[in-house]
Design a protein around this motif. Structure first.
Motif, PDB file in Angstrom:
ATOM      1  N   HIS A  64       0.851  -1.196   0.000  1.00 42.80           N
ATOM      2  CA  HIS A  64       0.000   0.000   0.000  1.00 42.80           C
ATOM      3  C   HIS A  64       0.878   1.235   0.000  1.00 42.80           C
ATOM      4  CE1 HIS A  64       0.734  -0.578   4.286  1.00 42.80           C
ATOM      5  NE2 HIS A  64       0.179   0.587   4.586  1.00 42.80           N
ATOM      6  N   HIS A  66       1.263   3.902   2.147  1.00 40.16           N
ATOM      7  CA  HIS A  66       1.681   4.680   3.322  1.00 40.16           C
ATOM      8  C   HIS A  66       3.198   4.873   3.321  1.00 40.16           C
ATOM      9  CE1 HIS A  66      -2.259   3.843   5.722  1.00 40.16           C
ATOM     10  NE2 HIS A  66      -2.382   4.807   4.827  1.00 40.16           N
ATOM     11  N   HIS A  69       5.929   2.318   4.003  1.00 48.17           N
ATOM     12  CA  HIS A  69       5.956   1.115   3.151  1.00 48.17           C
ATOM     13  C   HIS A  69       6.526   1.391   1.754  1.00 48.17           C
ATOM     14  CE1 HIS A  69       3.679  -1.604   5.892  1.00 48.17           C
ATOM     15  NE2 HIS A  69       3.397  -0.418   6.419  1.00 48.17           N
ATOM     16  N   HIS A 124      -7.606  -1.373   5.221  1.00 46.13           N
ATOM     17  CA  HIS A 124      -6.622  -0.433   5.797  1.00 46.13           C
ATOM     18  C   HIS A 124      -6.467   0.764   4.859  1.00 46.13           C
ATOM     19  CE1 HIS A 124      -3.149   0.989   7.972  1.00 46.13           C
ATOM     20  NE2 HIS A 124      -2.401   0.901   6.886  1.00 46.13           N
ATOM     21  N   ASP A 141      -0.092  -4.003   5.974  1.00 49.03           N
ATOM     22  CA  ASP A 141      -0.860  -3.628   7.165  1.00 49.03           C
ATOM     23  C   ASP A 141      -2.282  -4.197   7.111  1.00 49.03           C
ATOM     24  OD1 ASP A 141       1.337  -2.270   8.008  1.00 49.03           O
ATOM     25  OD2 ASP A 141       0.494  -0.260   7.721  1.00 49.03           O
TER      26      ASP A 141
HETATM   27 FE   LIG Z   1      -0.273   1.496   6.648  1.00 54.72          FE
END
Ligand SMILES: [Fe+2]
Length: 221
Positions: A64, A66, A69, A124, A141
């Protein structure tokens, strides 16, 4: 698949101030091509793992968008001349862009003798994706050994419930789960162990699940 041909998973613990993430280098033993999952912060550990395994980096899998990451994805893609994979839904939702970015859906592809199967598991984030390689699932996550990722609202929690139900039906009991973070348990536990110990895999009602998932968010505000 014989043991010699099973992908090798190198677990890398990455730190930045108070944060700790897991990165995973997954090496195809036959071709020595490798992918890294969610690279962040300590590039020298990735270089060292590549040297130790004599593998070459052939791609970057992002679960993802974020920041913790995606942090090293662009510098690594530049250095090794390799693609970055992220789900099309996550790209659209986040606006993430990179010269080497390839948008994916649920279609698997192969690298050497490894099959990489993305499993899109929203909740998430809108396009969070797990990657199944051999008997190993990299969950970012979405799914932790001890719980699941934070869901920003009830709609997201309902999506997470459906994603976890999907993982429960899709995965073999022996599948090893490699999350982006640990809250006590080491990475690589089996799905059967999570199904026994992780209460977020016990819910059968999406509203009760959402109430429990939302309680985590509220306790952290
Ligand atoms: Fe995350």
């Amino acid at each position: 698949m014989s043991h010699e041909l099973m992908p090798l998973v190198v677990v890398l613990e990455m730190r930045h101030h108070y944060m700790k993430n897991y990165n995973y280098l997954v090496v195809d033993r036959g071709s020595l091509q490798a992918v890294i999952v969610d690279p962040a912060w300590e590039i020298e550990k990735i270089d060292q793992a590549l040297a130790d395994t004599q593998a070459r980096l052939s791609g970057i899998l992002l679960t993802h968008s974020h920041p913790d990451h995606i942090h090293l994805s662009k510098p690594l893609a530049e250095r090794y001349g390799c693609p970055i994979w992220m789900s099309k839904v996550e790209i659209a939702a986040s606006g993430f862009s990179a010269r080497q970015l390839i948008g994916i859906d649920g279609s698997p592809w192969t690298l050497g003798q490894m099959q990489i199967e993305p499993i899109v598991t929203p909740g998430h984030t809108p396009g969070s994706t797990c990657y199944l390689i051999g008997e190993n699932l990299f969950t970012g996550d979405v799914l932790f050994a001890e719980g699941c990722g934070i869901c920003p609202d009830t709609q997201a929690a309902h999506a997470m419930f459906a994603s976890l139900q999907h993982l429960k039906s899709r995965l073999e009991p022996d599948t090893r789960i490699f999350p982006g973070h640990s809250y006590g348990q080491p990475p690589g536990r089996r799905m059967s162990q999570l199904r026994r110990d992780n209460i977020y895999l016990h819910f059968s009602d999406k509203d009760k699940f959402a109430a429990a998932a939302r309680a985590i968010v509220e306790s952290k505000i």
